[in-house]
Design an enzyme around this catalytic site. Structure first.
Site, PDB file in Angstrom:
ATOM      1  N   SER A 143       0.872  -1.186   0.000  1.00  0.00           N
ATOM      2  CA  SER A 143       0.000   0.000   0.000  1.00  0.00           C
ATOM      3  C   SER A 143       0.907   1.234   0.000  1.00  0.00           C
ATOM      4  O   SER A 143       2.069   1.151   0.427  1.00  0.00           O
ATOM      5  CB  SER A 143      -0.850   0.004   1.267  1.00  0.00           C
ATOM      6  OG  SER A 143      -1.445   1.271   1.461  1.00  0.00           O
ATOM      7  N   TYR A 156      -2.568  -1.083  10.449  1.00  0.00           N
ATOM      8  CA  TYR A 156      -2.474  -1.285   8.994  1.00  0.00           C
ATOM      9  C   TYR A 156      -1.133  -0.756   8.477  1.00  0.00           C
ATOM     10  O   TYR A 156      -0.426  -1.442   7.734  1.00  0.00           O
ATOM     11  CB  TYR A 156      -3.635  -0.576   8.311  1.00  0.00           C
ATOM     12  CG  TYR A 156      -3.738  -0.791   6.814  1.00  0.00           C
ATOM     13  CD1 TYR A 156      -4.198  -1.986   6.292  1.00  0.00           C
ATOM     14  CD2 TYR A 156      -3.389   0.225   5.919  1.00  0.00           C
ATOM     15  CE1 TYR A 156      -4.310  -2.182   4.913  1.00  0.00           C
ATOM     16  CE2 TYR A 156      -3.498   0.040   4.552  1.00  0.00           C
ATOM     17  CZ  TYR A 156      -3.966  -1.165   4.043  1.00  0.00           C
ATOM     18  OH  TYR A 156      -4.070  -1.348   2.680  1.00  0.00           O
TER      19      TYR A 156
HETATM   20  N1  LIG Z   1      -8.403  -0.884  -2.292  1.00  0.00           N
HETATM   21  C1  LIG Z   1      -7.439  -0.052  -1.941  1.00  0.00           C
HETATM   22  O1  LIG Z   1      -7.612   1.160  -1.991  1.00  0.00           O
HETATM   23  C2  LIG Z   1      -6.102  -0.575  -1.494  1.00  0.00           C
HETATM   24  C3  LIG Z   1      -5.057   0.349  -1.369  1.00  0.00           C
HETATM   25  C4  LIG Z   1      -3.821  -0.096  -0.950  1.00  0.00           C
HETATM   26  C5  LIG Z   1      -3.622  -1.433  -0.676  1.00  0.00           C
HETATM   27  N2  LIG Z   1      -4.648  -2.315  -0.808  1.00  0.00           N
HETATM   28  C6  LIG Z   1      -4.378  -3.713  -0.489  1.00  0.00           C
HETATM   29  O2  LIG Z   1      -4.830  -4.542  -1.533  1.00  0.00           O
HETATM   30  C7  LIG Z   1      -5.107  -5.837  -1.017  1.00  0.00           C
HETATM   31  C8  LIG Z   1      -6.458  -6.286  -1.538  1.00  0.00           C
HETATM   32  O3  LIG Z   1      -7.455  -5.423  -1.014  1.00  0.00           O
HETATM   33  P1  LIG Z   1      -8.788  -5.030  -1.813  1.00  0.00           P
HETATM   34  O4  LIG Z   1      -8.770  -3.588  -1.993  1.00  0.00           O
HETATM   35  O5  LIG Z   1      -8.961  -5.898  -2.995  1.00  0.00           O
HETATM   36  O6  LIG Z   1      -9.887  -5.330  -0.685  1.00  0.00           O
HETATM   37  P2  LIG Z   1     -10.873  -6.535  -0.499  1.00  0.00           P
HETATM   38  O7  LIG Z   1     -11.419  -6.365   0.870  1.00  0.00           O
HETATM   39  O8  LIG Z   1     -11.802  -6.588  -1.641  1.00  0.00           O
HETATM   40  O9  LIG Z   1      -9.932  -7.821  -0.591  1.00  0.00           O
HETATM   41  C9  LIG Z   1      -9.233  -8.355   0.479  1.00  0.00           C
HETATM   42  C10 LIG Z   1      -9.094  -9.838   0.250  1.00  0.00           C
HETATM   43  O10 LIG Z   1      -8.371 -10.424   1.352  1.00  0.00           O
HETATM   44  C11 LIG Z   1      -9.057 -11.590   1.734  1.00  0.00           C
HETATM   45  N3  LIG Z   1      -8.779 -11.954   3.122  1.00  0.00           N
HETATM   46  C12 LIG Z   1      -9.077 -11.257   4.232  1.00  0.00           C
HETATM   47  N4  LIG Z   1      -8.729 -11.959   5.325  1.00  0.00           N
HETATM   48  C13 LIG Z   1      -8.173 -13.108   4.883  1.00  0.00           C
HETATM   49  C14 LIG Z   1      -7.617 -14.242   5.526  1.00  0.00           C
HETATM   50  N5  LIG Z   1      -7.559 -14.349   6.858  1.00  0.00           N
HETATM   51  N6  LIG Z   1      -7.138 -15.259   4.752  1.00  0.00           N
HETATM   52  C15 LIG Z   1      -7.206 -15.172   3.401  1.00  0.00           C
HETATM   53  N7  LIG Z   1      -7.725 -14.133   2.752  1.00  0.00           N
HETATM   54  C16 LIG Z   1      -8.207 -13.113   3.483  1.00  0.00           C
HETATM   55  C17 LIG Z   1     -10.524 -11.264   1.513  1.00  0.00           C
HETATM   56  O11 LIG Z   1     -11.306 -12.441   1.488  1.00  0.00           O
HETATM   57  C18 LIG Z   1     -10.457 -10.538   0.190  1.00  0.00           C
HETATM   58  O12 LIG Z   1     -10.465 -11.465  -0.879  1.00  0.00           O
HETATM   59  C19 LIG Z   1      -5.027  -5.705   0.505  1.00  0.00           C
HETATM   60  O13 LIG Z   1      -3.792  -6.226   0.957  1.00  0.00           O
HETATM   61  C20 LIG Z   1      -5.099  -4.211   0.741  1.00  0.00           C
HETATM   62  O14 LIG Z   1      -4.445  -3.824   1.921  1.00  0.00           O
HETATM   63  C21 LIG Z   1      -5.899  -1.915  -1.211  1.00  0.00           C
END
Ligand SMILES: NC(=O)c1ccc[n+]([C@@H]2O[C@H](COP(=O)([O-])OP(=O)(O)OC[C@H]3O[C@@H](n4cnc5c(N)ncnc54)[C@H](O)[C@@H]3O)[C@@H](O)[C@H]2O)c1
Length: 255
Positions: A143, A156
């Site tokens: 991130s 986080y």
């Molecule tokens: N969306 C954003 O703005 C953003 C920005 C920076 C970083 N990220 C990172 O991107 C990654 C994906 O996030 P996203 O935006 O797609 O959100 P999201 O909530 O749609 O996806 C998160 C995924 O992690 C899985 N997950 C959660 N707990 C888990 C566990 N214990 N075991 C296995 N899987 C688990 C969920 O089932 C889901 O598929 C994350 O690491 C998040 O920190 C997202």
């Protein structure tokens, strides 16, 4: 196709960024294993979409905060696809809490999924690549908060900052084995993790004013970079973070 014959394991690949990466890599020829927790419908739909593209696909239920389940997930992926060439540590959660009221439960949840999960998934992947004596690629979905503060989300930020140093350290430790390790650092991407923000017009407007490109990122913006890092075009890149944030990180100016 740049990923023909490769197998990619994506944690948390049943929705959001992980799902977008799964589709893009399948379009590039890769077989895909996704891990998921608690939403089999979405995981099964993702598998069906990948199979429609003519690739092998498997959904494995595994809580990434459990080392036993991580090793079980890796074994199922190898049994089904023969090998895993690329690991994408994507699963992640965030919890809003000021430090004076944060709970031990939420702290452990965030650190155990975002950092410990990525660490031990990397371990399982590296053990496999060493056993078959082949190179490999680890891509962490970190991130902008591996660098940027995010008040009231300290657990986080600690997890993503930890992921940055884990990536740098492993890039050196694993270079002799031909395993590269890099981070993708998204800014604000339109996915379920941002549901509260997307439903709050005031916060959303303030955020958009801080993004020089003037829009939220889409899953496809991240997927393209993941496809590049997973391909041989990125063979000489290791220890790097690629930021995908529409200019957000460096948008500071004095009037
Ligand atoms: N969306 C954003 O703005 C953003 C920005 C920076 C970083 N990220 C990172 O991107 C990654 C994906 O996030 P996203 O935006 O797609 O959100 P999201 O909530 O749609 O996806 C998160 C995924 O992690 C899985 N997950 C959660 N707990 C888990 C566990 N214990 N075991 C296995 N899987 C688990 C969920 O089932 C889901 O598929 C994350 O690491 C998040 O920190 C997202």
């Amino acid at each position: 196709m740049k990923l023909e014959g490769k197998t990619v394991l994506i944690t948390g690949g049943g929705q959001g960024i992980g799902q977008g990466i799964a589709y893009r890599l399948a379009d590039q020829g890769a077989n895909i294993v996704i891990d998921f927790v608690g939403n089999p419908q979405s995981a099964n739909d993702t598998v069906a979409q990948i199979e429609k593209r003519g690739r092998k696909a498997l959904a494995v239920e595994a809580d990434i905060s459990s080392v036993d389940q991580i090793h079980g997930m890796m074994k199922q992926a190898i049994d089904y696809c023969g090998a895993v060439d690329v690991l994408i540590n994507n699963a992640g959660v965030e919890k809003h809490a000021s430090i004076w009221e944060a709970s031990e439960h939420d702290y452990d949840l965030v650190l155990n999924i975002n950092l410990k999960g990525a660490y031990f998934a990397s371990q399982a992947f590296v053990q496999h690549r060493m056993a078959v004596k082949k190179p490999g690629k680890i891509i962490n979905v970190s991130s902008v908060h591996e660098d940027l503060p995010f008040p009231h989300f300290t657990s986080y930020c600690a997890s993503k900052g930890g992921m940055k140093m884990m990536m740098r350290n492993l890039s050196i430790e694993l270079a002799p084995y031909g395993i590269t390790v890099n981070n993708i650092a998204p800014g604000a991407i339109e996915t379920p993790i941002n549901t509260a923000l997307l439903n709050d017009p005031v916060k959303l407007k303030a955020l958009l004013e801080n993004i020089p490109l003037g829009r939220l990122g889409q899953v496809s913006d991240v997927a393209g970079v993941a496809a590049f890092l997973a391909s041989s075009d990125a063979d000489y890149i290791t220890g790097a973070t690629i930021v995908i944030d529409g200019g957000l990180t460096w948008n500071y100016s004095e009037q």
